[in-house]
Design an enzyme around this catalytic site. Structure first.
Site, PDB file in Angstrom:
ATOM      1  N   SER A  64       0.800  -1.233   0.000  1.00 51.73           N
ATOM      2  CA  SER A  64       0.000   0.000   0.000  1.00 51.73           C
ATOM      3  C   SER A  64       0.831   1.280   0.000  1.00 51.73           C
ATOM      4  O   SER A  64       0.266   2.375  -0.168  1.00 51.73           O
ATOM      5  CB  SER A  64      -0.954   0.010   1.202  1.00 51.73           C
ATOM      6  OG  SER A  64      -1.990  -0.922   1.011  1.00 51.73           O
ATOM      7  N   LYS A  67       0.220   3.455  -2.965  1.00 49.42           N
ATOM      8  CA  LYS A  67      -1.002   4.237  -3.178  1.00 49.42           C
ATOM      9  C   LYS A  67      -0.768   5.733  -3.393  1.00 49.42           C
ATOM     10  O   LYS A  67      -1.326   6.310  -4.338  1.00 49.42           O
ATOM     11  CB  LYS A  67      -1.977   4.000  -2.023  1.00 49.42           C
ATOM     12  CG  LYS A  67      -2.528   2.585  -1.981  1.00 49.42           C
ATOM     13  CD  LYS A  67      -3.350   2.327  -0.722  1.00 49.42           C
ATOM     14  CE  LYS A  67      -3.914   0.922  -0.690  1.00 49.42           C
ATOM     15  NZ  LYS A  67      -4.620   0.620   0.571  1.00 49.42           N
ATOM     16  N   TYR A 189      -3.402  -3.246 -10.291  1.00 48.46           N
ATOM     17  CA  TYR A 189      -3.266  -2.933  -8.867  1.00 48.46           C
ATOM     18  C   TYR A 189      -2.433  -3.988  -8.149  1.00 48.46           C
ATOM     19  O   TYR A 189      -1.541  -3.660  -7.356  1.00 48.46           O
ATOM     20  CB  TYR A 189      -4.659  -2.822  -8.237  1.00 48.46           C
ATOM     21  CG  TYR A 189      -4.649  -2.571  -6.747  1.00 48.46           C
ATOM     22  CD1 TYR A 189      -4.191  -1.357  -6.229  1.00 48.46           C
ATOM     23  CD2 TYR A 189      -5.099  -3.544  -5.862  1.00 48.46           C
ATOM     24  CE1 TYR A 189      -4.185  -1.126  -4.860  1.00 48.46           C
ATOM     25  CE2 TYR A 189      -5.094  -3.316  -4.491  1.00 48.46           C
ATOM     26  CZ  TYR A 189      -4.640  -2.107  -3.999  1.00 48.46           C
ATOM     27  OH  TYR A 189      -4.621  -1.877  -2.648  1.00 48.46           O
ATOM     28  N   TYR A 241      -4.014   4.937   7.659  1.00 47.18           N
ATOM     29  CA  TYR A 241      -5.334   4.333   7.848  1.00 47.18           C
ATOM     30  C   TYR A 241      -6.068   4.967   9.035  1.00 47.18           C
ATOM     31  O   TYR A 241      -5.993   6.174   9.260  1.00 47.18           O
ATOM     32  CB  TYR A 241      -5.231   2.819   8.004  1.00 47.18           C
ATOM     33  CG  TYR A 241      -4.535   2.149   6.852  1.00 47.18           C
ATOM     34  CD1 TYR A 241      -4.950   2.371   5.537  1.00 47.18           C
ATOM     35  CD2 TYR A 241      -3.461   1.293   7.059  1.00 47.18           C
ATOM     36  CE1 TYR A 241      -4.318   1.764   4.471  1.00 47.18           C
ATOM     37  CE2 TYR A 241      -2.823   0.668   5.986  1.00 47.18           C
ATOM     38  CZ  TYR A 241      -3.259   0.910   4.699  1.00 47.18           C
ATOM     39  OH  TYR A 241      -2.629   0.307   3.651  1.00 47.18           O
TER      40      TYR A 241
END
Length: 431
Positions: A64, A67, A189, A241
Site C-alpha cells: 500500500s 497508493k 493494482y 489508515y
C-alpha cells in the site's frame, strides 16, 4: 563526522531490535512466509545523502505504500479536478480494505484505502492494462532512481486471494466510478503492490517528495510541486489508515505504510525515511516501524510542526580567514537536518583544512539532536588529527559540558587566534 548521524540511527534501531509484537500479513500467503526478524532503517537528506542501518539491502513488496505514488501519477496525468471527481480526500475512519464508498458522493473517501487506490489505477490514461502498469512502474522507478521489478510470487498470491478487492472493484463499477473492466484494473493494482523495494528505495522516494518532486540524486523532476503538495496533504490525514490521528500527533510526518512491513515518511524540504519490519499491528501498520519513526521524531525533532521554521536554518557562509582554518557560519533555527548538513559538509571538506571553526553566534534556536551532533564535531576532528573550535557566546551548543569549554570562544577572531596558535605548536593542544 557523518558517522555522528549514523550512530543516532544505529542507536534508535538497537532500542527497538527486541520488539517482537505483531503478526505477519497471513491473508496474502506469500507474505506469511517472510522472515519476521527483518528490520531496516534508511534516511535520505534533501540533497540525496543516504544513511542506512540494519537489513537495508533486503527487498520486500511495496504493497500500500504504492497508493500515494499512483495517486500522484493520476494527478500528474489528468489533473486535480478530474481526480477529485472520482476520489475524495477525507479520512475514512474505516479499515483500509472496507467495501464502502462515501454515502453522499458514492465515490471512495480517499486514495489511501483500497477503494480509492483501485480507482486511482483506473485513472491512469492508457490504451490497456500493460501500458497502464508500465506508466506506474516507470513513475515509481523515477522516484527511486533505479528500475523496480515485480515479485511474481507475491503478485500471483495476491491475485489468487483477492476476493475482497474484486468485490470492491465491482462495487466501484456499479456506482459508475470505474469506467474500465474491474478485473483488468485489479490486475494492474496487484502488480503495482508487488513491486520490490528496499528501505533505501523508500527513503529516496520520500526525499523526492520532500524536494517537491525532484529526485535529489538524479536531479530529474519526476512531478511538479502542486502534485506533491496534494499528495503529502492526503498522506498526513489518511496515510496511516484509521491510526492517522495517533501518527500525526506523535510522529508528525506525512507517511504511508504497507502490509509488506514498510513505511515511507517525509519531512517536506528536508528528508525522506524508509523503515521495514514485517510484523504488523491490527490496523496493518508495522509495529516496530511505527515505534522507530516515533523515536526518530522525538529524538531528532522531526515533527513537521516543530520544524516549520527549519528552512531558514542554513549555512550562512563558509570562509577561510587564515590558511588551513575554515569557518562554518550558521544562522536561524538549527535543528537536526541543519546540523546534519553542517557536520557532513565539514566531513567532506576535512582534507582541505587543519582547523574547523563552527560559528553559532547567529543561531536563534537549537534542539537537543542538533546540539549533540555539533558537540561531537570536535572529538571527531581530533580523532582525525585536526582541531575544532566553537564560537558560542550565548551557550547555544555548550551548556553544562565543562570538557567542551576549552573549545568555546566568544568571537570568531578569538577562535581564529586560538587556531593559529594550535597550528604554530604543530597541531598540539595545550595541557
Amino acid at each position: 563526522m557523518a558517522q555522528l548521524v549514523q550512530q543516532y540511527l544505529d542507536r534508535i534501531c538497537a532500542e527497538h531490535k527486541g520488539v517482537t509484537d505483531g503478526a505477519l500479513a497471513d491473508y496474502i500467503p506469500e507474505l506469511a512466509s517472510v522472515d519476521p526478524d527483518g528490520f531496516a532503517l534508511s534516511l535520505s537528506s534533501a540533497d540525496g545523502f543516504i544513511y542506512e542501518s540494519g537489513h537495508s539491502a533486503r527487498e520486500f513488496t511495496i504493497q500500500s505504500i504504492s497508493k500515494p505514488f499512483t495517486y500522484a501519477l493520476a494527478l500528474d496525468q489528468i489533473g486535480a479536478a478530474a481526480v477529485d471527481a472520482k476520489i475524495g480526500v477525507e479520512p475514512s475512519g474505516e479499515a483500509f480494505n472496507e467495501i464502502s464508498v462515501d454515502s453522499t458522493t458514492k465515490i471512495p473517501k480517499n486514495p489511501m484505502i483500497n477503494a480509492g487506490a483501485i480507482t486511482a489505477v483506473s485513472l491512469i490514461p492508457a490504451a490497456g492494462p500493460d501500458e497502464r502498469f508500465a506508466m506506474i512502474q516507470d513513475f515509481y522507478s523515477a522516484f527511486v532512481g533505479r528500475r523496480l521489478e515485480v515479485d511474481d510470487e507475491v503478485y500471483a498470491s495476491e491475485k489468487a486471494t483477492g476476493s475482497r478487492n474484486r468485490a470492491i472493484g465491482y462495487m466501484l463499477q456499479s456506482f459508475g466510478v470505474l469506467d474500465d473492466d474491474p478485473d483488468e484494473v485489479l490486475d494492474v493494482y496487484y502488480r503495482q503492490c508487488s513491486l520490490r523495494v528496499t528501505t533505501t528505495d523508500l527513503a529516496k522516494m520520500g526525499a523526492t517528495l520532500a524536494r517537491g518532486g525532484v529526485n535529489p540524486q538524479t536531479g530529474r523532476r519526476v512531478t511538479d510541486a502542486a502534485v506533491v503538495k496534494r499528495t503529502l496533504s492526503v498522506m498526513v490525514t489518511c496515510g496511516m489508515y484509521d491510526a492517522a490521528g495517533d501518527w500525526v500527533s506523535a510522529v508528525g510526518m506525512p507517511a504511508k505504510s504497507g502490509v509488506g512491513g514498510g513505511i515511507v515518511a517525509v519531512l517536506p524540504g528536508q528528508l525522506g525515511i524508509g523503515v521495514y519490519s514485517p510484523l504488523l499491528d491490527p490496523k496493518g501498520n508495522s509495529v516496530r516501524g511505527v515505534r522507530v519513526c516515533r523515536s526518530l521524531s522525538e529524538q531528532l525533532g522531526l515533527h513537521f510542526l516543530t520544524v516549520a521554521r527549519d528552512s531558514r536554518a542554513t549555512l550562512r557562509a563558509i570562509y577561510e580567514p587564515s590558511d588551513g582554518i575554515r569557518v562554518y557560519e550558521t544562522h536561524g533555527d538549527l535543528l537536526f537536518s541543519g546540523a546534519e548538513q553542517v557536520v557532513r559538509i565539514a566531513d567532506r571538506e576535512r582534507n582541505s583544512f587543519d582547523v574547523a571553526i563552527l560559528d553559532v553566534s547567529r543561531v536563534d534556536d537549537i534542539d537537543s539532536a542538533a546540539r549533540a551532533l555539533l558537540s561531537g564535531m570536535s572529538a571527531a576532528l581530533r580523532a582525525d588529527g585536526k582541531a575544532g573550535y566553537l564560537v558560542d557566546p550565548d551557550g547555544m551548543v555548550i551548556r553544562s559540558e565543562p570538557e567542551l569549554e576549552a573549545i568555546r570562544y566568544m568571537t570568531v577572531d578569538d577562535a581564529v587566534a586560538a587556531a593559529q596558535a594550535w597550528q604554530a605548536r604543530g597541531g598540539v593542544s595545550p595541557r
